[in-house]
Scaffold this motif. Structure first.
Motif, PDB file in Angstrom:
ATOM      1  N   MET A  67       0.851  -1.203   0.000  1.00  0.00           N
ATOM      2  CA  MET A  67       0.000   0.000   0.000  1.00  0.00           C
ATOM      3  C   MET A  67       0.881   1.246   0.000  1.00  0.00           C
ATOM      4  SD  MET A  67      -3.122  -1.106   2.591  1.00  0.00           S
ATOM      5  CE  MET A  67      -4.047   0.427   2.594  1.00  0.00           C
ATOM      6  N   ILE A  68       0.323   2.305  -0.620  1.00  0.00           N
ATOM      7  CA  ILE A  68       1.003   3.599  -0.593  1.00  0.00           C
ATOM      8  C   ILE A  68       0.089   4.582   0.137  1.00  0.00           C
ATOM      9  CG2 ILE A  68       2.305   3.193  -2.734  1.00  0.00           C
ATOM     10  CD1 ILE A  68       0.234   5.040  -4.152  1.00  0.00           C
ATOM     11  N   LYS A  69       0.655   5.764   0.410  1.00  0.00           N
ATOM     12  CA  LYS A  69      -0.115   6.804   1.093  1.00  0.00           C
ATOM     13  C   LYS A  69      -1.391   7.118   0.298  1.00  0.00           C
ATOM     14  CE  LYS A  69       0.807  11.159   3.248  1.00  0.00           C
ATOM     15  NZ  LYS A  69       1.319  12.447   2.893  1.00  0.00           N
ATOM     16  N   GLY A  70      -2.527   7.140   0.969  1.00  0.00           N
ATOM     17  CA  GLY A  70      -3.781   7.461   0.283  1.00  0.00           C
ATOM     18  C   GLY A  70      -4.581   6.228  -0.125  1.00  0.00           C
ATOM     19  N   ASP A  71      -3.947   5.044  -0.200  1.00  0.00           N
ATOM     20  CA  ASP A  71      -4.705   3.813  -0.470  1.00  0.00           C
ATOM     21  C   ASP A  71      -5.634   3.527   0.698  1.00  0.00           C
ATOM     22  OD1 ASP A  71      -3.365   3.199  -2.820  1.00  0.00           O
ATOM     23  OD2 ASP A  71      -2.153   1.584  -1.969  1.00  0.00           O
ATOM     24  N   THR A  72      -6.786   2.893   0.392  1.00  0.00           N
ATOM     25  CA  THR A  72      -7.611   2.337   1.472  1.00  0.00           C
ATOM     26  C   THR A  72      -7.827   0.860   1.177  1.00  0.00           C
ATOM     27  OG1 THR A  72      -9.690   2.816   0.331  1.00  0.00           O
ATOM     28  CG2 THR A  72      -8.865   4.519   1.846  1.00  0.00           C
ATOM     29  N   LEU A  73      -8.017   0.073   2.233  1.00  0.00           N
ATOM     30  CA  LEU A  73      -8.270  -1.359   2.070  1.00  0.00           C
ATOM     31  C   LEU A  73      -9.460  -1.767   2.927  1.00  0.00           C
ATOM     32  CD1 LEU A  73      -7.622  -4.313   1.254  1.00  0.00           C
ATOM     33  CD2 LEU A  73      -6.016  -4.391   3.183  1.00  0.00           C
ATOM     34  N   ASP A  74     -10.477  -2.376   2.279  1.00  0.00           N
ATOM     35  CA  ASP A  74     -11.565  -3.040   2.992  1.00  0.00           C
ATOM     36  C   ASP A  74     -11.356  -4.540   2.821  1.00  0.00           C
ATOM     37  OD1 ASP A  74     -12.722  -0.630   3.642  1.00  0.00           O
ATOM     38  OD2 ASP A  74     -14.225  -0.698   2.038  1.00  0.00           O
ATOM     39  N   ALA A  75     -11.316  -5.273   3.932  1.00  0.00           N
ATOM     40  CA  ALA A  75     -11.158  -6.729   3.868  1.00  0.00           C
ATOM     41  C   ALA A  75     -12.460  -7.348   4.371  1.00  0.00           C
ATOM     42  CB  ALA A  75      -9.974  -7.175   4.724  1.00  0.00           C
ATOM     43  N   VAL A  76     -13.200  -8.006   3.465  1.00  0.00           N
ATOM     44  CA  VAL A  76     -14.508  -8.541   3.844  1.00  0.00           C
ATOM     45  C   VAL A  76     -14.413 -10.050   4.045  1.00  0.00           C
ATOM     46  CG1 VAL A  76     -15.322  -8.669   1.433  1.00  0.00           C
ATOM     47  CG2 VAL A  76     -16.961  -8.625   3.284  1.00  0.00           C
ATOM     48  N   GLU A  77     -14.855 -10.489   5.212  1.00  0.00           N
ATOM     49  CA  GLU A  77     -14.672 -11.888   5.616  1.00  0.00           C
ATOM     50  C   GLU A  77     -15.961 -12.405   6.246  1.00  0.00           C
ATOM     51  OE1 GLU A  77     -12.186 -14.465   5.484  1.00  0.00           O
ATOM     52  OE2 GLU A  77     -13.966 -15.400   6.354  1.00  0.00           O
ATOM     53  N   ILE A  78     -16.443 -13.555   5.743  1.00  0.00           N
ATOM     54  CA  ILE A  78     -17.735 -14.091   6.206  1.00  0.00           C
ATOM     55  C   ILE A  78     -17.617 -14.822   7.551  1.00  0.00           C
ATOM     56  CG2 ILE A  78     -17.588 -16.371   5.100  1.00  0.00           C
ATOM     57  CD1 ILE A  78     -20.507 -15.992   4.203  1.00  0.00           C
ATOM     58  N   ASN A  79     -16.451 -15.396   7.825  1.00  0.00           N
ATOM     59  CA  ASN A  79     -16.293 -16.253   9.014  1.00  0.00           C
ATOM     60  C   ASN A  79     -15.897 -15.396  10.227  1.00  0.00           C
ATOM     61  OD1 ASN A  79     -14.999 -17.899  10.987  1.00  0.00           O
ATOM     62  ND2 ASN A  79     -14.658 -19.503   9.471  1.00  0.00           N
ATOM     63  N   PRO A  80     -16.718 -15.372  11.286  1.00  0.00           N
ATOM     64  CA  PRO A  80     -16.427 -14.510  12.446  1.00  0.00           C
ATOM     65  C   PRO A  80     -15.063 -14.796  13.084  1.00  0.00           C
ATOM     66  CG  PRO A  80     -18.618 -15.478  12.640  1.00  0.00           C
ATOM     67  CD  PRO A  80     -17.971 -16.123  11.448  1.00  0.00           C
ATOM     68  N   ALA A  81     -14.636 -16.076  13.091  1.00  0.00           N
ATOM     69  CA  ALA A  81     -13.331 -16.409  13.705  1.00  0.00           C
ATOM     70  C   ALA A  81     -12.201 -15.769  12.897  1.00  0.00           C
ATOM     71  CB  ALA A  81     -13.154 -17.920  13.773  1.00  0.00           C
ATOM     72  N   PHE A  82     -12.306 -15.811  11.565  1.00  0.00           N
ATOM     73  CA  PHE A  82     -11.276 -15.181  10.731  1.00  0.00           C
ATOM     74  C   PHE A  82     -11.346 -13.659  10.839  1.00  0.00           C
ATOM     75  CE2 PHE A  82     -11.225 -19.027   7.643  1.00  0.00           C
ATOM     76  CZ  PHE A  82     -10.157 -19.587   8.304  1.00  0.00           C
ATOM     77  N   ALA A  83     -12.575 -13.122  10.896  1.00  0.00           N
ATOM     78  CA  ALA A  83     -12.711 -11.656  10.988  1.00  0.00           C
ATOM     79  C   ALA A  83     -12.061 -11.154  12.282  1.00  0.00           C
ATOM     80  CB  ALA A  83     -14.185 -11.259  10.921  1.00  0.00           C
ATOM     81  N   LEU A  84     -12.241 -11.896  13.367  1.00  0.00           N
ATOM     82  CA  LEU A  84     -11.631 -11.510  14.644  1.00  0.00           C
ATOM     83  C   LEU A  84     -10.097 -11.608  14.550  1.00  0.00           C
ATOM     84  CD1 LEU A  84     -11.967 -10.803  17.657  1.00  0.00           C
ATOM     85  CD2 LEU A  84     -12.082 -13.261  18.139  1.00  0.00           C
TER      86      LEU A  84
END
Ligand SMILES: C[S@@+](CC[C@H](N)C(=O)[O-])C[C@H]1O[C@@H](n2cnc3c(N)ncnc32)[C@H](O)[C@@H]1O
Length: 215
Positions: A67-84
């Protein structure tokens, strides 16, 4: 063999949620570097990035490093254990420090994500060959809908799963896998792009880099 905490989490979720996890082990570095390679282009503009299915974060870590300055990242994960696990990783590990405030972990199913042509780049680790072809169609509709024209969708699938599995499965599964093969083949043809085989992964994987046409 000593397993890291993250690998143990992945193995536990493989047993508990095989259908959505789809792999025995997290992706290796070679696969993570290939599926994120377009983020490494020199002098690029800041991007809105979406990662789908981060699991325990091997690909997310490389995204964060690229990533560089100004990038944004959304990481979408269905499994609650992985999201945590992902939220903890992003909050605590040094690899995420430089861009932490611009990284969000979202616990959700991809197909429920709102938004229209939101993202410049999507990096996807979903195990499409585990799903029925109708759901795979819905998932690609969501991915294409979320991607801006001219944006890139990079995803991987385990190599030869279609051909290696086919002789050993019942007719229903064979039909399902063939349906997914046809559908994803048509999408790749329509969008265009390139495919690369990564042998240094368990299991070896094909990485597809697709480009959404500018309308
Ligand atoms: C094959 S694993 C890949 C994990 C990680 N990206 C890696 O490369 O090691 C698939 C991931 O997709 C997630 N997943 C499956 N279906 C999903 C969906 N509908 N929406 C969001 N994530 C999903 C799983 O929970 C899992 O984390």
């Amino acid at each position: 063999m000593v397993l890291s905490g993250r690998t143990k989490t992945f193995l536990a979720e493989f047993r508990r949620n095989f259908h959505t996890t789809g792999a025995l082990l997290p992706s290796g570095k070679s696969l993570a570097f290939e599926v994120t390679k377009h983020l490494a282009i020199p002098h690029r503009k800041p991007l809105k990035i979406l990662e789908v299915g981060p699991g325990t974060g091997p690909v997310t870590r490389i995204i964060a490093k690229r990533m560089i300055k100004g990038d944004t990242l959304d990481a979408v994960e269905i499994n609650p254990a992985f999201a945590l696990a992902m939220s903890e990783l992003v909050a605590n590990e040094a690899d995420f420090a430089a861009h932490r405030s611009r990284i969000r972990v979202i616990e959700a199913d991809l197909v429920t994500l709102p938004g229209n042509e939101e993202y410049d780049a999507i990096i996807c680790g979903l195990p499409f060959n585990n799903f029925d072809s109708e759901l795979v169609g819905q998932m690609f509709n969501s991915l294409e809908g979320l991607l801006k024209p001219g944006g890139r969708l990079s995803y991987f699938e385990y190599w030869a799963i279609q051909t290696l599995k086919l002789p050993f499965v019942g007719s229903k599964t064979r039909q399902r896998l063939r349906g997914i093969g046809r559908l994803t083949g048509e999408i790749r043809k329509r969008m265009g792009g390139a495919t690369r085989l990564i042998l240094a992964n368990f299991p070896p994987a094909l990485v597809h880099h697709l480009l959404k046409p500018k309308s």
